[in-house]
Each structure stands twice: as C-alpha cells, then as structure tokens.
Scaffold this motif. Structure first.
Motif, PDB file in Angstrom:
ATOM      1  N   UNK A   1       0.793  -1.217  -0.016  1.00  0.00           N
ATOM      2  CA  UNK A   1       0.203  -0.070   0.011  1.00  0.00           C
ATOM      3  C   UNK A   1       0.912   1.234   0.084  1.00  0.00           C
ATOM      4  N   UNK A   2       2.055   1.030   0.880  1.00  0.00           N
ATOM      5  CA  UNK A   2       2.959   2.283   0.776  1.00  0.00           C
ATOM      6  C   UNK A   2       3.608   2.722  -0.407  1.00  0.00           C
ATOM      7  N   UNK A   3       3.812   1.428  -1.246  1.00  0.00           N
ATOM      8  CA  UNK A   3       4.419   1.879  -2.751  1.00  0.00           C
ATOM      9  C   UNK A   3       3.403   2.066  -3.855  1.00  0.00           C
ATOM     10  N   UNK A   4       1.871   2.118  -3.184  1.00  0.00           N
ATOM     11  CA  UNK A   4       0.902   2.486  -4.246  1.00  0.00           C
ATOM     12  C   UNK A   4       0.542   1.183  -5.094  1.00  0.00           C
ATOM     13  N   UNK A   5       0.553   0.046  -4.662  1.00  0.00           N
ATOM     14  CA  UNK A   5       0.506  -1.432  -5.247  1.00  0.00           C
ATOM     15  C   UNK A   5      -1.022  -1.822  -4.519  1.00  0.00           C
ATOM     16  N   UNK A   6      -1.366  -2.960  -5.108  1.00  0.00           N
ATOM     17  CA  UNK A   6      -2.804  -3.298  -4.719  1.00  0.00           C
ATOM     18  C   UNK A   6      -2.695  -3.797  -3.109  1.00  0.00           C
ATOM     19  N   UNK A   7      -3.584  -3.745  -2.154  1.00  0.00           N
ATOM     20  CA  UNK A   7      -3.693  -4.274  -0.768  1.00  0.00           C
ATOM     21  C   UNK A   7      -3.271  -5.464  -0.654  1.00  0.00           C
ATOM     22  N   UNK A   8      -2.602  -5.741   0.362  1.00  0.00           N
ATOM     23  CA  UNK A   8      -2.061  -7.246   0.548  1.00  0.00           C
ATOM     24  C   UNK A   8      -2.981  -8.179   1.196  1.00  0.00           C
ATOM     25  N   UNK A   9      -3.282  -9.294   0.458  1.00  0.00           N
ATOM     26  CA  UNK A   9      -4.233 -10.544   0.861  1.00  0.00           C
ATOM     27  C   UNK A   9      -3.355 -11.359   1.842  1.00  0.00           C
ATOM     28  N   UNK A  10      -3.831 -11.497   3.021  1.00  0.00           N
ATOM     29  CA  UNK A  10      -3.260 -12.186   3.979  1.00  0.00           C
ATOM     30  C   UNK A  10      -3.241 -13.536   3.802  1.00  0.00           C
ATOM     31  N   UNK A  11      -1.954 -14.014   4.140  1.00  0.00           N
ATOM     32  CA  UNK A  11      -1.589 -15.636   3.820  1.00  0.00           C
ATOM     33  C   UNK A  11      -0.651 -15.942   4.732  1.00  0.00           C
ATOM     34  N   UNK A  12      -0.340 -17.298   4.772  1.00  0.00           N
ATOM     35  CA  UNK A  12       0.515 -17.866   5.649  1.00  0.00           C
ATOM     36  C   UNK A  12       2.015 -17.550   5.358  1.00  0.00           C
ATOM     37  N   UNK A  13       2.112 -17.001   3.987  1.00  0.00           N
ATOM     38  CA  UNK A  13       3.709 -16.613   3.645  1.00  0.00           C
ATOM     39  C   UNK A  13       4.022 -15.113   3.900  1.00  0.00           C
ATOM     40  N   UNK A  14       3.089 -14.405   4.240  1.00  0.00           N
ATOM     41  CA  UNK A  14       3.263 -12.977   4.510  1.00  0.00           C
ATOM     42  C   UNK A  14       4.274 -13.057   5.799  1.00  0.00           C
ATOM     43  N   UNK A  15       5.378 -12.267   5.793  1.00  0.00           N
ATOM     44  CA  UNK A  15       6.229 -11.767   6.650  1.00  0.00           C
ATOM     45  C   UNK A  15       6.026 -10.239   6.865  1.00  0.00           C
ATOM     46  N   UNK A  16       6.851  -9.943   8.140  1.00  0.00           N
ATOM     47  CA  UNK A  16       7.031  -8.636   8.523  1.00  0.00           C
ATOM     48  C   UNK A  16       8.617  -8.418   8.500  1.00  0.00           C
ATOM     49  N   UNK A  17       9.214  -7.444   7.752  1.00  0.00           N
ATOM     50  CA  UNK A  17      10.618  -7.123   7.670  1.00  0.00           C
ATOM     51  C   UNK A  17      10.562  -5.895   9.017  1.00  0.00           C
ATOM     52  N   UNK A  18      11.425  -6.274  10.107  1.00  0.00           N
ATOM     53  CA  UNK A  18      11.680  -5.265  11.045  1.00  0.00           C
ATOM     54  C   UNK A  18      12.907  -4.637  10.880  1.00  0.00           C
ATOM     55  N   UNK A  19      12.632  -3.142  10.691  1.00  0.00           N
ATOM     56  CA  UNK A  19      13.691  -2.403  10.523  1.00  0.00           C
ATOM     57  C   UNK A  19      13.555  -1.205  11.441  1.00  0.00           C
ATOM     58  N   UNK A  20      14.841  -0.329  11.551  1.00  0.00           N
ATOM     59  CA  UNK A  20      15.039   0.498  12.084  1.00  0.00           C
ATOM     60  C   UNK A  20      15.052   1.725  11.199  1.00  0.00           C
ATOM     61  N   UNK A  21      14.167   2.641  11.615  1.00  0.00           N
ATOM     62  CA  UNK A  21      13.918   3.951  10.696  1.00  0.00           C
ATOM     63  C   UNK A  21      14.023   5.214  11.501  1.00  0.00           C
ATOM     64  N   UNK A  22      15.035   6.007  11.466  1.00  0.00           N
ATOM     65  CA  UNK A  22      15.181   7.172  12.118  1.00  0.00           C
ATOM     66  C   UNK A  22      14.622   6.853  13.872  1.00  0.00           C
ATOM     67  N   UNK A  23      15.228   6.014  14.317  1.00  0.00           N
ATOM     68  CA  UNK A  23      15.318   5.505  15.607  1.00  0.00           C
ATOM     69  C   UNK A  23      13.979   5.170  16.072  1.00  0.00           C
ATOM     70  N   UNK A  24      13.140   4.574  15.007  1.00  0.00           N
ATOM     71  CA  UNK A  24      11.931   4.167  15.414  1.00  0.00           C
ATOM     72  C   UNK A  24      11.794   2.730  14.677  1.00  0.00           C
ATOM     73  N   UNK A  25      11.587   1.380  15.727  1.00  0.00           N
ATOM     74  CA  UNK A  25      11.518   0.020  14.854  1.00  0.00           C
ATOM     75  C   UNK A  25      10.189  -0.001  14.068  1.00  0.00           C
ATOM     76  N   UNK A  26      10.082  -0.242  13.039  1.00  0.00           N
ATOM     77  CA  UNK A  26       8.808  -0.489  12.447  1.00  0.00           C
ATOM     78  C   UNK A  26       8.823  -1.741  11.577  1.00  0.00           C
ATOM     79  N   UNK A  27       7.701  -2.191  11.248  1.00  0.00           N
ATOM     80  CA  UNK A  27       7.668  -3.395  10.419  1.00  0.00           C
ATOM     81  C   UNK A  27       6.975  -3.156   9.048  1.00  0.00           C
ATOM     82  N   UNK A  28       7.517  -3.803   8.155  1.00  0.00           N
ATOM     83  CA  UNK A  28       6.849  -3.854   6.681  1.00  0.00           C
ATOM     84  C   UNK A  28       6.325  -5.208   6.502  1.00  0.00           C
ATOM     85  N   UNK A  29       4.984  -5.133   5.888  1.00  0.00           N
ATOM     86  CA  UNK A  29       4.432  -6.253   5.636  1.00  0.00           C
ATOM     87  C   UNK A  29       4.765  -6.466   4.036  1.00  0.00           C
TER      88      UNK A  29
END
Length: 153
Positions: A59-87
């Motif tokens: 959604x952030x990259x203006x692509x279609x919304x994610x459909x939830x599956x067992x394969x989905x993962x969250x990449x945990x990153x540190x962005x400007x001293x904030x820990x965020x996750x990217x689905x």
C-alpha cells in the motif's frame, strides 16, 4: 564489492533491501489498529519489549492491498530511531549482489515510484527492484509512526 540483500515478493515481483537495514523477519501477527494514521499503517504490535508500528509495504508503494496468507512476513527495520515493520507477501532468501551490477532505476517500474528505488539488479534471470528504506516514509509519517509507537508505552 558484494552487498547482501534480503529478497522478498510483492505482487509476484522480486524486491530487495540491504541485509544491514533489517533487524529481523517475523511472521504476521494480529495487530492493534491505531485510529487517525495513514492508510498504509496497519497497526501496532509488541515485539521484544517495544511497540512496533506495522506498515503494508504494498500500500505504501501504491500497489494493491495485501491479501493475508501464511507466507506473509514482516521485515523489522529501524527507521530514524523507530522500530517499524513492513508487511511483505513472502521473504524468499538472502543473496549477494555485486554493486557493479546494480543499475539506476528506470523512469517508472511496475507502478513503483522512483523515489523509493535505489536501483535494479538482474540475478538468475530475475529482475530485482532494490528499495531505499530510508525513503519509505516522509517526515510527517515518521511523526505518526513515532506517536503510534509511543501511544501504548
């Protein structure tokens, strides 16, 4: 020079981010929604003692919304001293890419805005879109992310 990239899929396209930008890769978990945030901020979840805002990268990259599956993962990153996750749809592995084989992005790649793209690499007959995670959010969104991570603490 070889650079290690974590490879993942969004809409059956392959993307990569430098491995040193990723703290961990987690399974998708139930999220607590935070009202009044940007549409691509899906909620927050506790992770290793921190409240972590979670974004839908498609959604952030203006692509279609994610459909939830067992394969989905969250990449945990540190962005400007904030820990965020990217689905992401699926994390597929880690590879080395020679920095000399990375080309600048084309004008418009599969609908993804160039400001998010660091470069393009061809690996094993696959085209990889290499993202610049420092540009995934702007300053106002960083404030929202910081506020949502602090709202529970």
């Amino acid at each position: 020079m070889q650079i290690m990239y974590i490879i993942f899929k969004l809409n059956n396209q392959f993307f990569g981010v430098e491995v040193n930008q990723v703290i961990s890769i987690e399974r998708l978990q139930p999220l607590t929604e935070v009202p009044g945030t940007a549409h691509f901020i899906k909620g927050i979840m506790p992770l290793r003692g921190e409240i972590t805002p979670i974004l839908d990268l498609k959604e952030r990259l203006s692509m279609k919304k994610t459909t939830t599956t067992d394969e989905n993962r969250i990449l945990i990153i540190n962005l400007e001293d904030i820990q965020i996750g990217l689905i992401v749809d699926e994390a597929t592995g880690v590879i080395d890419i020679d920095s000399t084989s990375i080309e600048p992005p084309f004008e418009m790649i599969s609908g993804v805005d160039n400001r998010y793209i660091k470069g393009i690499a061809k690996v094993d007959k696959k085209l990889l879109i290499l993202l610049d995670l420092t540009k995934v959010t702007d300053q106002n969104e960083n404030i929202q992310l910081h506020e949502s991570s602090q709202s529970i603490n």
